[in-house]
Design an enzyme around this catalytic site. Structure first.
Site, mmCIF file in Angstrom:
data_model
loop_
_atom_site.group_PDB
_atom_site.id
_atom_site.type_symbol
_atom_site.label_atom_id
_atom_site.label_comp_id
_atom_site.label_asym_id
_atom_site.label_seq_id
_atom_site.Cartn_x
_atom_site.Cartn_y
_atom_site.Cartn_z
ATOM 1 N N GLY A 1 36.621 45.968 19.000
ATOM 2 C CA GLY A 1 36.206 47.316 18.644
ATOM 3 C C GLY A 1 36.147 47.571 17.152
ATOM 4 N N GLY B 1 27.284 44.672 14.724
ATOM 5 C CA GLY B 1 27.852 45.403 13.595
ATOM 6 C C GLY B 1 26.865 46.387 12.993
ATOM 7 N N ASP B 2 25.582 46.026 12.993
ATOM 8 C CA ASP B 2 24.557 46.931 12.482
ATOM 9 C C ASP B 2 24.447 48.172 13.364
ATOM 10 O OD1 ASP B 2 24.109 44.854 10.685
ATOM 11 O OD2 ASP B 2 22.435 44.040 11.847
ATOM 12 N N GLY C 1 34.741 42.825 16.161
ATOM 13 C CA GLY C 1 34.115 42.055 17.228
ATOM 14 C C GLY C 1 34.411 42.681 18.585
#
Length: 310
Positions: free
Chosen positions: A227, A253-254, A224
């Site tokens: 990092g 995240g993608d 998140g």
């Protein structure tokens, strides 16, 4: 080209409201509709980074038709193609709804389950996947499984990629992750919740080490706003943005996965891969719509990402 697999693709709807309140009607101040699902988001970012990318998975019904039209509209300029190789099915592609509360910046996500996939449709997909692997420089296997797809699907697809000598990234959760990681993917990119569910440990480094012992060549855990933590054969690193950014984290995240995969294909060392991943994730938080990143934020954050030994 780079191949991305989204077995449970979605038509993403994003609504912005002044303030989200339970049991109330809301005036939508802005709305957006685009092709979605984790692998589609990864593909869009890869194409924006200049990599020709092929999108495969399933699409069906009127929602699937709309998804494919939106995907065609997303093809960037500059020579990088975003190619639609989705396999048609009789079921209807799912929708996801993100409601952004403008007063807080928080996002509420509503995700449909997905269509039922028949045995024949799954076989048609695996045949298409085998053909696409012949031209792929790397492959990303992303997201949930729709009903009807075997729970060991990702393990099977990882083994196919390894047999074809194509580097494979796995980004999923639950039992598909547990089985998929045992097939020895080159890179797994879980978030902290997925990592804890897999290993039983809430301490990221310990959990990442445990996950790697389960079969992954390398683990890059997304933390998140903190990092990315990487545990690899070459070392352990933690990469963090220079400061906390507020906005919509959906798809961050993608974007991190796209950054890692693009840098792998380009042959960059791990610290540079992580720097790109963190900068892209931060730029996605500042983008107005899930599944894209803000180029100005990316260029601003990239030189200031801090990478340390974990």
């Amino acid at each position: 080209m780079i191949l991305t697999v989204t077995l449970n693709a979605a038509l993403d709807l994003t609504y912005r409201v002044p303030r989200l309140q339970p049991h109330a009607s809301h005036h939508v101040t802005a709305a957006a509709e685009r092709a979605g699902g984790k692998g589609v988001n990864v593909a869009r970012v890869l194409a924006a980074l200049g990599h020709t990318t092929v999108v495969t998975g399933f699409a069906g019904g009127t929602t699937g038709e709309t998804l494919r039209r939106r995907l065609a509209e997303d093809t960037p300029g500059g020579g990088a193609e975003l190619v639609d190789s989705l396999v048609p099915i009789l079921g209807t592609t799912r929708r996801t709804v993100a409601v952004v509360d403008a007063s807080t910046g928080d996002t509420t996500q509503l995700n449909e389950t997905g269509p039922d996939v028949t045995t024949e449709e799954w076989a048609a997909f695996t045949d298409a996947y085998t053909r696409l692997l012949r031209e792929a420089r790397a492959v990303a296997l992303c997201g949930s499984l729709p009903p009807g797809v075997p729970v060991g699907a990702y393990a099977h697809l990882v083994r196919q990629a390894r047999a074809a000598r194509v580097p494979v990234l796995l980004d999923t959760s639950g039992e598909p992750l547990r089985r998929g990681i045992a097939a020895r993917p080159d890179l797994v990119t879980p978030n902290t919740a997925e990592l804890a569910a897999l290993t039983g440990s809430t301490e990221p480094l310990r959990a990442a080490l445990d996950a790697r012992r389960r079969g992954a060549h390398a683990i890059a855990a997304t933390l998140g706003p903190e990092g990315v933590l990487a545990v690899t054969p070459d070392g352990r690193w933690h990469a963090a943005p220079p400061h906390r950014l507020t906005g919509n984290p959906t798809g961050a995240g993608d974007s991190a996965a796209a950054g890692l995969l693009s840098a792998l294909v380009e042959g960059l060392p791990w610290p540079d891969r992580l720097t790109r991943a963190v900068a892209l994730a931060a730029a996605t938080v500042k983008a107005p719509t899930a599944g894209e990143f803000d180029p100005a934020t990316y260029e601003d954050v990239l030189p200031h990402v801090k990478v340390t030994t974990a």
